[in-house]
Design a protein around this motif. Structure first.
Motif, PDB file in Angstrom:
ATOM      1  N   ALA A 139      38.897  53.521  45.469  1.00  0.00           N
ATOM      2  CA  ALA A 139      38.812  54.819  44.798  1.00  0.00           C
ATOM      3  C   ALA A 139      37.742  55.698  45.426  1.00  0.00           C
ATOM      4  O   ALA A 139      37.949  56.900  45.655  1.00  0.00           O
ATOM      5  CB  ALA A 139      38.528  54.606  43.310  1.00  0.00           C
ATOM      6  N   ILE A 140      36.578  55.103  45.751  1.00  0.00           N
ATOM      7  CA  ILE A 140      35.501  55.874  46.384  1.00  0.00           C
ATOM      8  C   ILE A 140      35.923  56.354  47.764  1.00  0.00           C
ATOM      9  O   ILE A 140      35.673  57.498  48.162  1.00  0.00           O
ATOM     10  CB  ILE A 140      34.225  55.023  46.451  1.00  0.00           C
ATOM     11  CG1 ILE A 140      33.694  54.753  45.025  1.00  0.00           C
ATOM     12  CG2 ILE A 140      33.150  55.716  47.284  1.00  0.00           C
ATOM     13  CD1 ILE A 140      32.515  53.823  44.994  1.00  0.00           C
TER      14      ILE A 140
ATOM     15  N   ALA B  55      36.585  31.927  38.723  1.00  0.00           N
ATOM     16  CA  ALA B  55      37.468  32.949  38.157  1.00  0.00           C
ATOM     17  C   ALA B  55      36.728  34.268  37.975  1.00  0.00           C
ATOM     18  O   ALA B  55      37.255  35.347  38.265  1.00  0.00           O
ATOM     19  CB  ALA B  55      38.041  32.464  36.832  1.00  0.00           C
ATOM     20  N   LEU B  56      35.468  34.198  37.500  1.00  0.00           N
ATOM     21  CA  LEU B  56      34.690  35.419  37.311  1.00  0.00           C
ATOM     22  C   LEU B  56      34.407  36.109  38.642  1.00  0.00           C
ATOM     23  O   LEU B  56      34.483  37.343  38.749  1.00  0.00           O
ATOM     24  CB  LEU B  56      33.379  35.087  36.588  1.00  0.00           C
ATOM     25  CG  LEU B  56      33.494  34.654  35.122  1.00  0.00           C
ATOM     26  CD1 LEU B  56      32.131  34.284  34.568  1.00  0.00           C
ATOM     27  CD2 LEU B  56      34.134  35.749  34.279  1.00  0.00           C
ATOM     28  N   ILE B  57      34.075  35.313  39.659  1.00  0.00           N
ATOM     29  CA  ILE B  57      33.814  35.906  40.979  1.00  0.00           C
ATOM     30  C   ILE B  57      35.081  36.555  41.538  1.00  0.00           C
ATOM     31  O   ILE B  57      35.034  37.641  42.140  1.00  0.00           O
ATOM     32  CB  ILE B  57      33.270  34.829  41.931  1.00  0.00           C
ATOM     33  CG1 ILE B  57      31.874  34.389  41.478  1.00  0.00           C
ATOM     34  CG2 ILE B  57      33.224  35.338  43.365  1.00  0.00           C
ATOM     35  CD1 ILE B  57      31.316  33.235  42.263  1.00  0.00           C
TER      36      ILE B  57
ATOM     37  N   CYS C 215      37.729  43.849  41.178  1.00  0.00           N
ATOM     38  CA  CYS C 215      37.217  45.121  40.635  1.00  0.00           C
ATOM     39  C   CYS C 215      36.454  45.906  41.697  1.00  0.00           C
ATOM     40  O   CYS C 215      36.610  47.125  41.818  1.00  0.00           O
ATOM     41  CB  CYS C 215      36.331  44.847  39.425  1.00  0.00           C
ATOM     42  SG  CYS C 215      37.204  44.160  37.999  1.00  0.00           S
ATOM     43  N   CYS C 216      35.626  45.202  42.476  1.00  0.00           N
ATOM     44  CA  CYS C 216      34.881  45.880  43.544  1.00  0.00           C
ATOM     45  C   CYS C 216      35.831  46.470  44.590  1.00  0.00           C
ATOM     46  O   CYS C 216      35.592  47.569  45.113  1.00  0.00           O
ATOM     47  CB  CYS C 216      33.906  44.907  44.197  1.00  0.00           C
ATOM     48  SG  CYS C 216      32.543  44.391  43.139  1.00  0.00           S
ATOM     49  N   SER C 217      36.893  45.752  44.895  1.00  0.00           N
ATOM     50  CA  SER C 217      37.867  46.280  45.859  1.00  0.00           C
ATOM     51  C   SER C 217      38.535  47.545  45.346  1.00  0.00           C
ATOM     52  O   SER C 217      38.691  48.532  46.083  1.00  0.00           O
ATOM     53  CB  SER C 217      38.915  45.211  46.158  1.00  0.00           C
ATOM     54  OG  SER C 217      38.316  44.055  46.690  1.00  0.00           O
TER      55      SER C 217
END
Length: 244
Positions: free
Chosen positions: A95-96, A80-82, A88-90
């Motif tokens: 955004a970047i 679940a954490l991964i 979040c990374c996506s």
């Protein structure tokens, strides 16, 4: 009298009780089975049978759920954490990428604007230099044909001032001799003792015999004190020597 039923063995009674329990589970009645189950088992006269079977309720047994092993619980937590970390990374990557794409688009627009501005300024400078060179070509022809005596006429000086007034890009117009002294100028009050022999454009024309226009470096004008860009032409004597 009541109907006589054949005796049932233990295996038959156990089988019937299991069927009754199954009927209770199907019809969601945990204590008393439905009458239809009795009718199917005992026939149409099941009302006259002794109901010792259902005297005591038979609740369904529910086994407690087996807990997961500790290592599986930890594994699911890490999964679940991964998953949350990947989401979040996506989002951060999107955004970047959006910011970088917007920056590249703005830089491209600015490059286009600067390129158009450069072309406009270049065309304007070329047109200005062309206009100035036409005037210098005419002045050089006047100096070579008439000599210094013709350059001192008030008519020619008035013509220089008229040309200077019509071309706002021009700051000064003047002719110097082979020693660097001004012979004719559009400046109303020329400072005394001004000499241009040390200028780069004067040295260039003195050392080169070509009659093409020369565009020099930006210098501070000795008559007005402002920075100007010089455009000059060579003047020759009748025998081809340097005359200014």
């Amino acid at each position: 009298g009541p109907r006589q039923w054949p005796p049932c063995g233990k295996s038959t009674l156990k089988h019937d009780l299991e069927r009754l329990t199954a009927g209770c589970a199907v019809y969601n009645t945990p204590h008393v089975p439905p009458f239809s189950a009795f009718r199917r088992l005992f026939g149409p006269d099941f009302y006259s049978l002794p109901m010792q079977v259902c005297a005591q309720p038979m609740p369904l047994r529910q086994s407690p759920p087996n807990p997961l092993p500790r290592h599986q619980v930890k594994l699911k937590i890490w999964q679940a954490l991964i998953f949350i970390l990947l989401v979040c990374c996506s989002l951060i990557s999107l955004a970047i990428w959006g910011s970088w794409n917007s920056r590249q688009y703005q830089l491209h627009e600015k490059e286009v604007v600067l390129s158009n501005l450069t072309q406009t300024l270049s065309s304007q400078v070329q047109a200005t230099i062309k206009q100035v060179d036409i005037i210098l070509l005419w002045l050089a022809a006047q100096a070579e044909e008439g000599g210094q005596a013709r350059l001192q006429t008030p008519r020619l000086q008035a013509l220089l001032r008229t040309q200077l007034a019509q071309l706002e890009q021009l700051k000064d117009l003047f002719i110097v001799d082979e020693h660097g002294n001004p012979l004719l100028t559009s400046v109303a009050t020329m400072p005394a003792g001004v000499n241009y022999a040390d200028r780069d454009y004067f040295s260039y024309h003195r050392e080169h015999t070509d009659l093409a226009p020369h565009i020099g470096h930006a210098v501070r004008s000795r008559s007005s004190g402002v920075w100007v860009l010089t455009v000059s032409r060579r003047i020759n004597h009748a025998d081809g020597r340097f005359a200014g």
